[in-house]
Design a protein around this motif. Structure first.
Motif, PDB file in Angstrom:
ATOM      1  N   ILE A  27       0.848  -1.206   0.000  1.00 53.69           N
ATOM      2  CA  ILE A  27       0.000   0.000   0.000  1.00 53.69           C
ATOM      3  C   ILE A  27       0.878   1.248   0.000  1.00 53.69           C
ATOM      4  O   ILE A  27       0.622   2.208  -0.730  1.00 53.69           O
ATOM      5  CB  ILE A  27      -0.944  -0.020   1.230  1.00 53.69           C
ATOM      6  N   PHE A  65       0.705   3.929  -3.076  1.00 52.91           N
ATOM      7  CA  PHE A  65       0.159   5.275  -2.847  1.00 52.91           C
ATOM      8  C   PHE A  65       1.226   6.287  -2.432  1.00 52.91           C
ATOM      9  O   PHE A  65       0.892   7.414  -2.078  1.00 52.91           O
ATOM     10  CB  PHE A  65      -0.953   5.208  -1.786  1.00 52.91           C
ATOM     11  N   HIS A  66       2.473   5.858  -2.456  1.00 55.69           N
ATOM     12  CA  HIS A  66       3.599   6.730  -2.079  1.00 55.69           C
ATOM     13  C   HIS A  66       3.381   7.370  -0.711  1.00 55.69           C
ATOM     14  O   HIS A  66       3.332   8.589  -0.566  1.00 55.69           O
ATOM     15  CB  HIS A  66       3.806   7.831  -3.141  1.00 55.69           C
ATOM     16  N   LEU A  67       3.230   6.525   0.281  1.00 54.08           N
ATOM     17  CA  LEU A  67       3.019   7.034   1.646  1.00 54.08           C
ATOM     18  C   LEU A  67       4.296   6.868   2.468  1.00 54.08           C
ATOM     19  O   LEU A  67       5.288   6.319   1.989  1.00 54.08           O
ATOM     20  CB  LEU A  67       1.866   6.284   2.310  1.00 54.08           C
ATOM     21  N   ASN A 109       4.085   6.704   6.522  1.00 54.13           N
ATOM     22  CA  ASN A 109       3.864   6.118   7.839  1.00 54.13           C
ATOM     23  C   ASN A 109       3.144   4.763   7.728  1.00 54.13           C
ATOM     24  O   ASN A 109       2.111   4.656   7.084  1.00 54.13           O
ATOM     25  CB  ASN A 109       3.020   7.100   8.655  1.00 54.13           C
ATOM     26  N   PHE A 125      -0.715   3.746  10.330  1.00 52.70           N
ATOM     27  CA  PHE A 125      -2.128   3.801   9.959  1.00 52.70           C
ATOM     28  C   PHE A 125      -2.419   3.094   8.637  1.00 52.70           C
ATOM     29  O   PHE A 125      -3.423   3.351   7.983  1.00 52.70           O
ATOM     30  CB  PHE A 125      -2.623   5.257   9.996  1.00 52.70           C
ATOM     31  N   LEU A 157      -2.941  -0.747  11.023  1.00 52.80           N
ATOM     32  CA  LEU A 157      -4.147  -0.836  11.864  1.00 52.80           C
ATOM     33  C   LEU A 157      -5.428  -1.020  11.033  1.00 52.80           C
ATOM     34  O   LEU A 157      -6.210  -1.923  11.315  1.00 52.80           O
ATOM     35  CB  LEU A 157      -4.247   0.371  12.792  1.00 52.80           C
ATOM     36  N   PRO A 158      -5.646  -0.178  10.003  1.00 50.74           N
ATOM     37  CA  PRO A 158      -6.882  -0.434   9.232  1.00 50.74           C
ATOM     38  C   PRO A 158      -6.848  -1.763   8.477  1.00 50.74           C
ATOM     39  O   PRO A 158      -7.907  -2.284   8.123  1.00 50.74           O
ATOM     40  CB  PRO A 158      -6.965   0.748   8.266  1.00 50.74           C
ATOM     41  N   ILE A 211      -9.802  -5.019   7.543  1.00 51.97           N
ATOM     42  CA  ILE A 211     -10.105  -5.786   6.328  1.00 51.97           C
ATOM     43  C   ILE A 211      -9.863  -7.279   6.547  1.00 51.97           C
ATOM     44  O   ILE A 211     -10.677  -8.114   6.157  1.00 51.97           O
ATOM     45  CB  ILE A 211      -9.246  -5.284   5.151  1.00 51.97           C
TER      46      ILE A 211
END
Lengths: 67, 397, 365
Positions: free
Chosen positions: C292, C296-298, C300, C303, C306-307, C311
């Protein structure tokens, strides 16, 4: 169902507050909420006894392509 | 100096305001009641009450002390007043009766036929009563029940309470509504209340503790056996274990039910767990229709119906068990009509309806009998035991 | 992007723990049911297959060092198609994590905590794994480095103690040996666990040296260990009983005829399994989280991890029972895993060849 909604709301509120405080980007907040929402919808579908059954979807897809 | 004097006066005055001493309860002065039994003397018609008082040294863990009796049973009789039992208890008991933590109220069928409302009223008005005590009915002589020690658990009241609670949890035979408060609520409802029924395995009980040394544990012991059915305040009969379990399940009072099926040579045994019940009462034409849909998971205990196999045929098991369950439900519905026990609580549900369409049915106390009951089940095998297939049934020669 | 550094020993152990993870507990019953006394050969064959497909991934990643499988999709297939394939991998990692948790939940619900809701069991394990994921790849590697040797040694000590119950008669009446037929009936083992190791390609960029050796050795050793376990189960529990039991190893440990004061060694076996499962779960969750982040080039991970629980938890509840899980595995596991293990990597390899051919032309032009 009520418990699920409560958990979902608590999670969204708590995680958003934490993320805002730690200065997370909008994209991160969006991804967090999007993932939790997908999960929430999946869980709700199970509780409402019309599960979005990913295993079955995978099975159908494989059947469609192979058989 | 002046200030000190003033302080001491204040302290003395405040001490006078501490009123707790009037109602002090010294634990050593209390006779803690574990179980209360009520009966009628068949000859004289006297009401009899049995108080079972816990003897703390007898239930203590120390080896020397455990040879003492864990409880003492006091028998009292009174012709005219039910209150007299507690008020005059000290004629026999050297301590103050403390009935806050009664685990069990045992009543004989003959007592309940005559004084059911009275005993409920008395218990309800008693300010020290807690609602945690269970009601139990019996047709055995009550002094036999009261003087029977249940092996393993030394305090009989607590033992029987544990037996009830374990049956709620493990087998689902007794529902959640068998307490004093439920019996009281039952007075205003049409749905009968089923009170656990106990009998004694062998009437000739040895009241001595030497019995604890007998190896055959349940010999001369109390045994739970179905329930006594009370419609409002009327004792209307006895219900068997399995039927009670099923009716509790259908009314959402129990969450387990052992279901078995046999095809003559082999059979299936499953535990029905975590039921979710959809209940709908509607009118079609002139007939009320109650539809109950039960969604539940099955835990396979045994399936020796087929030959030795690789995997349990779960879909076949689900199909057969659904069919068997629906068959049993049908039988239950017939039984409720025959015995006039509205175990599914249909009349109560009709009474709760606000729409004017129902007003005719509300006045007809037999409307529930005219209701069509449709019960359908949707079972899914969720849990197995250690095996994923069976060793099959015995091959016939 | 995370800048972790893993040693080749850590990579070896990660591969070993991941491959053994759920499989050593679950696989024996199934393959013994299919292949009877030849069941111990199947993991060896499947291991060989695992090594061949691993070679494909290693070849692919060696052409673009420093990139994981999702980054490769993005690089080779472009931001749109690459994103789509990246998402497919995400689905795979998440499904994998869900199945791993479910295997564990089924076991606990049947054998240990009958009255506890299965979702509560799942949640506890997911929370711990999510925490590991938040801490990062190095933490997972160090955890594995610390736990795996202990687990393997303890497991084998207990297992060797059980040898007392060995009986050659347990192998049952001799069957005819049809290797291809056996492989065909047990094809799900090619998918689970050997194709699933594609997850570990997400860790490839962190390995400093001897990636190929450590990864292939990990798969090879895991295959040999599973084969040995199956062989022991055959000799101690027997063909007939094992093919009826869901977890023959657990039963075997319960019946250990060792001595009168050391008993209930199944507890140790269970603990070993829980630890192994936690590692596998952490790895698959980490892969999903890292995927992910890359898509999406994140920055951290907290978060994301945790989500992910939100799923994974409902997906893990979807199978009705162990049997429906097994049925699904039999029907679809091989095809599903092969898509991610062979089809997409092969496609990427072909695209990389085409690109390489095109590139000199562009340069010449």
């Amino acid at each position: 169902m009520i418990m699920l909604i409560a958990f979902y709301v608590v999670y969204i509120v708590a995680s958003t507050i934490t993320m805002v405080r730690s200065g997370a980007s909008v994209k991160e907040k969006t991804v967090n909420i999007a993932l939790a929402t997908i999960g929430g919808v999946l869980y709700a579908s199970i509780i409402l006894r019309h599960p979005i059954d990913t295993n079955q979807i995978i099975g159908w897809t494989i059947d469609f392509f192979i058989h | 100096m002046k200030r000190k004097r003033a302080m001491s006066v204040v302290v003395v005055v405040i001490c006078c305001l501490l009123t707790g001493c009037w109602d002090k309860k010294e634990i050593n002065d209390l006779a803690i009641v574990d179980a209360i039994g009520v009966d009628i003397d068949p000859d004289s018609g006297e009401r009899l009450v049995y108080f079972q008082i816990v003897n703390p040294p007898g239930v203590g863990g120390k080896s020397g002390e455990s040879s003492k009796a864990s409880v003492y049973t006091y028998k009292m009789s009174s012709i005219d007043s039910v209150s007299g039992f507690t008020v005059f208890a000290n004629k026999q008991i050297p301590r103050m009766i403390f009935s806050n933590d009664v685990q069990l109220y045992i009543m004989t069928l003959r007592y309940s036929q005559k004084y059911y409302r009275e005993i409920l009223d008395f218990i309800e008005s008693n300010p020290t009563r807690r609602s945690t005590g269970y009601f139990v009915a019996t047709d055995a002589p009550i002094d036999t029940i009261m003087n029977t020690i249940v092996p393993v658990e030394r305090v009989p009241g607590r033992a029987m309470r544990s037996m009830i609670e374990l049956q709620q949890k493990v087998s689902g035979v007794y529902g959640k509504h068998i307490r004093a408060r439920d019996a009281i609520n039952g007075l205003s409802r049409n749905r009968p209340i089923v009170i656990p029924f106990v009998s004694v395995m062998n009437d000739k009980v040895n009241p001595q503790f030497a019995k604890l040394e007998a190896i055959n544990a349940p010999y001369k012991s109390v045994v739970f056996d179905g329930g006594a059915v009370y419609v409002k305040d009327r004792l209307t009969g006895k219900i068997d274990y399995e039927t009670n379990n099923l009716s509790n399940l259908l009314s959402g009072d129990a969450d387990r039910y052992l279901l078995n099926y046999s095809d003559g040579e082999g059979g299936i045994e499953v535990m029905l767990e975590d039921p979710i019940i959809d209940r709908k009462l509607a009118i079609a034409g002139d007939t009320p229709i109650l539809s109950l849909n039960i969604n539940a998971s099955l835990r396979i205990y045994l399936d020796n119906r087929t030959k030795d196999s690789d995997y349990f045929d779960v879909h076949e098991i689900e199909r057969l068990m659904t069919k068997e369950f629906e068959k049993r439900c049908l039988k239950l519905v017939q039984l409720t009509r025959k015995k006039s026990w509205d175990l599914l609580g249909i009349q109560d549900q009709i009474d709760r309806k606000r729409s004017k369409v129902w007003s005719g049915y509300k006045t007809d106390s037999n409307a529930w009998k005219k209701t069509d009951v449709h019960i359908s089940a949707d079972f899914k095998v969720k849990w197995l035991g250690r095996t994923k297939s069976s060793y099959g049934r015995s091959e016939s020669k | 992007m995370e800048t972790a550094r893993l040693s080749s020993w850590q990579m070896f152990l990660l591969t070993l723990a991941f491959t053994l993870g759920t499989s050593f507990f679950i696989i024996p019953g199934g393959i013994i049911g299919n292949a009877k006394e030849y069941a111990w050969l199947i993991p060896l064959g499947a291991g060989l297959y695992g090594i061949v497909v691993a070679a494909l991934w290693l070849y692919l990643t060696s052409r673009y060092p420093g990139l994981g499988i999702i980054q490769l999709c993005l690089k080779l297939l472009g931001p749109k198609i690459g994103f789509l394939f990246g998402c497919l991998y995400l689905v795979f990692f998440i499904q994998l994590a869900a199945w791993v948790v479910r295997n564990l939940g089924d076991f606990i619900k049947v054998n240990l905590l009958v009255h506890t809701p299965i979702s509560a069991v799942h949640l506890m394990f997911l929370l711990v794994s999510a925490y590991t994921v938040i801490l990062g790849a190095e933490t997972i590697a160090m955890l594995t480095e610390f736990l795996t040797p202990v687990l393997v040694i303890v497991f084998w000590i207990v297992f060797f103690l059980m040898l007392k119950g060995w009986d050659w008669a347990n192998f049952g009446p001799a069957q005819e040996f049809h290797p291809w037929q056996l492989m065909a009936t047990s094809k799900q083992i090619f998918g689970f666990p050997f194709s699933e190791t594609v997850c570990l390609t997400m860790f490839f960029p962190f390995v400093q040296q001897r990636l190929k050796t450590s990864f292939i050795a990990g798969i090879g050793v895991a295959a040999i260990l599973i084969s040995l376990i199956v062989f022991f189960v055959l000799g101690i529990v027997g063909v007939y009983r094992s093919s009826h039991l869901t977890y023959p190893i657990f039963t075997l440990a319960q019946e250990l005829p060792f001595s009168f004061f050391i008993e209930h060694l199944e507890v140790i076996i269970c603990l070993v399994w829980f630890c192994a499962i936690s590692i596998k779960l952490s790895i698959s969750m980490y892969s999903a989280a890292a995927g992910i982040i890359q898509l999406f080039h994140l920055k951290n991970r907290t978060f994301i991890a945790l989500p992910l629980i939100w799923i994974i938890l409902p997906i893990s509840l979807l199978f009705e029972s162990v049997i429906s899980n097994i049925e699904w595995d039999r029907k679809y596991s091989f095809a599903f895993d092969s898509f991610y293990a062979i089809v997409i990597p092969a496609l990427l390899v072909i695209v990389s060849w085409i690109r390489k051919k095109q590139l000199p032309d562009i340069n010449q032009a």
